[in-house]
Design a protein around this motif. Sequence first.
Motif, short mmCIF file in Angstrom:
data_model
loop_
_atom_site.label_atom_id
_atom_site.label_comp_id
_atom_site.label_asym_id
_atom_site.label_seq_id
_atom_site.Cartn_x
_atom_site.Cartn_y
_atom_site.Cartn_z
N GLY A 30 0.80 -1.21 0.00
CA GLY A 30 0.00 0.00 0.00
C GLY A 30 0.84 1.26 0.00
O GLY A 30 0.58 2.20 -0.73
N CYS A 31 1.86 1.29 0.84
CA CYS A 31 2.76 2.42 0.91
C CYS A 31 4.13 1.98 0.39
O CYS A 31 4.62 0.91 0.74
CB CYS A 31 2.87 2.95 2.33
SG CYS A 31 1.33 3.70 2.92
N VAL A 32 4.74 2.82 -0.42
CA VAL A 32 5.98 2.45 -1.08
C VAL A 32 7.11 2.28 -0.07
O VAL A 32 7.90 1.34 -0.16
CB VAL A 32 6.34 3.51 -2.13
CG1 VAL A 32 7.70 3.21 -2.76
CG2 VAL A 32 5.26 3.57 -3.22
N ALA A 33 7.20 3.19 0.90
CA ALA A 33 8.26 3.09 1.90
C ALA A 33 7.68 2.61 3.23
O ALA A 33 6.54 2.94 3.56
CB ALA A 33 8.92 4.46 2.09
N PRO A 34 8.43 1.82 4.00
CA PRO A 34 7.92 1.34 5.28
C PRO A 34 7.72 2.50 6.27
O PRO A 34 8.50 3.45 6.30
CB PRO A 34 9.01 0.39 5.76
CG PRO A 34 10.25 0.82 5.05
CD PRO A 34 9.80 1.35 3.73
N VAL A 35 6.65 2.40 7.04
CA VAL A 35 6.33 3.42 8.03
C VAL A 35 6.10 2.74 9.37
O VAL A 35 5.28 1.82 9.46
CB VAL A 35 5.08 4.24 7.64
CG1 VAL A 35 4.78 5.29 8.70
CG2 VAL A 35 5.26 4.87 6.27
N GLU A 36 6.81 3.18 10.40
CA GLU A 36 6.61 2.65 11.75
C GLU A 36 5.50 3.45 12.43
O GLU A 36 5.60 4.67 12.54
CB GLU A 36 7.91 2.77 12.54
CG GLU A 36 7.82 2.25 13.97
CD GLU A 36 9.13 2.45 14.71
OE1 GLU A 36 10.11 1.78 14.36
OE2 GLU A 36 9.16 3.31 15.62
N THR A 37 4.45 2.76 12.87
CA THR A 37 3.30 3.45 13.45
C THR A 37 3.25 3.28 14.97
O THR A 37 3.50 2.20 15.49
CB THR A 37 1.98 2.93 12.85
OG1 THR A 37 1.94 1.50 12.95
CG2 THR A 37 1.86 3.32 11.39
#
Length: 200
Positions: A30-37
């Motif tokens: 879904g998102c191109v770059a990893p995101v830490e939530t």
Amino acid sequence: MKKRLIVAITGASGAVYGVRLLQQLARADGCVAPVETHLVMSPSGLLTAGHELGMGRRDIEALAHVVHNVRDIGASLASGSFRCDGMAIAPCSMRTLAAIATGLADNLITRAADVMLKERRKLVLLARETPLNLVHLRNMTTVTEAGAIVLPPVPAFYNHPKTVDDIVDHTVGRVLDLFDIDHEGLVGRWQGLRADADAA
């Protein structure tokens, strides 16, 4: 460093916006770059999510990398030394908006929002209430002047949404745009009326 985003869910109607934001950030494709939530939920936010979505605490917490207790004012998010790309409060209740506008950092959500403002980091508030009274409007002005972005989850109809999910996804995509997080297929990009006419 990978992107790191704080997501808070408060007690206004529209828990789906916070949940869908977490779902999108958790999707590998879904998102191109990893995101830490990092997730924080108010008790009212959890109650609303249960009523509107039929989701319990564990269902929502499973979508985040790190979960923080809203009462843990000593958590990492409470310090400006905690590095992150910003915070989205989705949805943002009028109570939470008022607390941020007056600097009332009485829980981890409002404290983390206060940190975003003092550190000049991005704070996006999906303020949900209608109609708006003068106090609501003045609080929105105050937080905007302090550096926040007020993004009411207002539907866009130029992309001809066919389902409620289409409407939710468009708003979530606009939130991701504000944090410069690449995503696929959530927002129908406006190409202009001429492009529509040519396609016809």
